[in-house]
Scaffold this motif. Structure first.
Motif: not given
Length: 563
Positions: A319-325, A329-340
């Motif tokens: 269940p934790v793997t499913a949450l992280m995958a 990932k959605v959250a991390a890409f959101g931050a990367l998009l905003r920074v760039l």
């Protein structure tokens, strides 16, 4: 009157404006997480605590999603700044928060599953002196009695160890399981992580983004170590994730310091303006974008910063793997998009070649490694890394089409990834452990057609086969990149997708066209806490492959960052 009184100066301090309505989705999640901590402290009955935590978690996440929709309806495409610029509520932030909340709700429901596992399997435990002791018997049996262990296997359990402080395989761990202890702390931990994910992509300055990064990461480090089965592997995964995550956080923080030195501000908007008008120190700004981006690329799992992904995904509770995958990932890409897109678009001539290289390396190396895997869970982990490369193709495209295509891709992948990892959990060996070996899945599609068909649909989506969400996701990302002339990325992406189809089809061929082993694994029927989220994930995968336009339109309307 004294000279001191005559010379007193009154300083007026403007308090930051707090928009509670637009912050309400995050406030609900954090509030329910705090309430969950109080439940852990004040509710002694284990069964009641389990039901309360599960209800609070699901209710809080769904309520937060409802408020996210309400904010989006009220604001439309109008962005808002709150908390003195620390939090930005705009289209991409609301879109990603909605996706995070939906897949997080599915993951929390999956955490509450208690039909797939049992307290103990036929095994031995190790005493404090190192002696191996046979265990078994019902709840009332003594440890080491050697009695039949059928009753132990009748005791339902979730995916998490009943006592994380016990030695793996010890007598104390067995006693905790027989006492029906449940690690219900996982629910508030998961909610704190989800709250951090929601804030991560909505941060208006680098300091707030760093705080969000730590809030989402620290609970995940703990959750990865709490697997009921293969606990040593789980603890190893947690330690690797923690150590590498600490380095990544430090690098991100160093980049934040360099950004302040270059521009005199931590605000993404002010950094972007200073870089654009030439008032920022170019060298320091370049060091800042490199270090901040490296910290974020660790969270998304890009090569070479994603070396932790296969080991952590394999060792963590499923269940934790499913949450992280999905959600992480959605959250991390959101931050990367905003920074760039907000802070460093003025340096795109410097950072785009580097990200091109990273995107190509991620797609190629992860695909090659996935081909060699004989464990399906580990193969899906490498597949996750390769999909990071595909999503980076959209991130590099500094256009609204690039943002909208990336939002669509992240949504499609998040639901498919969750459903695939959740399906892995229903296949068990004779000892009750998850069975992810490729040869063990031989003949599974003929013995249990429903599981075989569902997994096949998800794998075909990962491969980018038409009429699935994966095909549309790759199509719109490649189209956005091609429109800006990034044909090299498109060609590499198409070739890697073709190679990746081999290992996805290999699993399908094994399930339907190879004979089953004599010790073929069992397929355990889960409760609605697992079956309903899996069904939703598969349904979203198929619906988006046939009727993608509503979500494409929604992503297009939410593709403008507040700069």
């Amino acid at each position: 009157m004294s000279s001191f009184a005559r010379n007193t100066v009154t300083l007026a301090v403007d308090a930051p404006s707090i928009d509670y309505f637009r912050l309400s989705p995050m406030l609900i999640v954090f509030g329910v997480a705090v309430l969950g901590v109080l439940v852990e402290a004040l509710l002694p009955d284990v069964a009641a605590r389990y039901r309360t935590q599960l209800g609070l978690g699901l209710g809080g996440l769904l309520a937060a999603f409802g408020m996210t929709v309400a904010v989006a309806v009220v604001d439309g495409s109008q962005p808002h700044v709150t908390m003195a610029g620390a939090v930005i509520i705009d289209g991409p932030a609301l879109f990603l928060q909605g996706v995070i909340l939906l897949v997080a709700a599915a993951s929390v429901a999956f955490m509450g599953e208690r039909r797939l596992d049992r307290v103990w399997a036929s095994a031995q435990v190790q005493s404090a002196a190192g002696a191996r002791i046979a265990v078994g018997g019902g709840p009332g049996a003594e440890v080491g009695s050697g009695a039949d262990d059928t009753d132990d296997r009748e005791l339902p359990a979730d995916a998490f160890t009943p006592a994380g402080s016990t030695v793996p395989g010890s007598v104390d761990e067995l006693r905790a399981g027989r006492a029906r202890w449940y690690t219900t702390e996982v629910y508030p931990l998961a909610l704190f992580a989800v709250g951090g994910m929601m804030l991560f992509g909505a941060s208006g300055d680098l300091l707030t983004m760093f705080i969000a990064l730590e809030v989402l990461s620290l609970p995940l480090y703990l959750l990865c170590a709490l697997a009921r089965r293969r606990r040593l592997l789980s603890q190893e995964a947690s330690l690797k994730y923690f150590l590498l995550g600490a380095f990544a956080s430090a690098i991100f923080l160093f980049g934040t310091a360099f950004a302040y030195g270059a521009t005199g501000s931590l605000s993404l908007h002010r950094i972007g303006r200073a870089v654009a008008d030439g008032t920022a120190d170019h060298t320091l700004a370049l060091i800042a974008v490199v270090m901040v981006t490296v910290g974020l690329l660790f969270k998304v799992g890009a090569v070479p910063f994603g070396s932790w992904v296969p080991d952590v995904y394999q060792g963590a509770p499923t269940p934790v793997t499913a949450l992280m995958a999905s959600a992480t990932k959605v959250a991390a890409f959101g931050a990367l998009l905003r920074v760039l897109h907000v802070a460093f678009p003025g340096l795109q001539d410097d950072w785009r070649p580097a990200l091109w290289t990273i995107a190509i390396a991620t797609m190629v190396l992860a695909t090659i490694m996935a081909v060699t895997q004989q464990d399906i869970k580990r193969m899906l982990a490498y597949s996750s890394v390769s999909h990071v490369g595909f999503a980076l193709v959209g991130v590099i495209t500094l256009t609204e089409d690039g943002v909208s295509s990336t939002l669509f891709y992240l949504t499609a992948y998040a639901f498919a990834a969750f459903a695939a990892f959740a399906l892995l959990a229903v296949v068990r060996d004779e000892a009750g452990r998850e069975e992810a070996a490729l040869d063990a899945w031989a003949g599974l599609g003929r013995r249990r057609p429903l599981v075989g068909v569902l997994m096949s649909l998800l794998l075909l989506s990962f491969a980018g086969i038409p009429l699935t969400s994966g095909f549309l996701g790759k199509f719109v990302v490649f189209a956005a990149a091609g429109a800006t002339g990034a044909w090299a990325l498109v060609i590499v992406g198409v070739l890697c997708s073709a190679i990746a189809a081999y290992f996805y089809v290999q699993v399908i061929v094994s399930m339907f066209f190879r004979p089953a082993r004599d010790d073929a694994p069992l397929v355990v029927t889960p409760s609605p806490l697992t079956s309903v989220p899996i069904a939703i994930g598969v349904a979203v995968t198929m619906v988006l492959g046939v009727f993608p336009q509503p979500l494409l339109d929604l992503a297009a309307s939410a593709s403008s960052f507040l700069t």
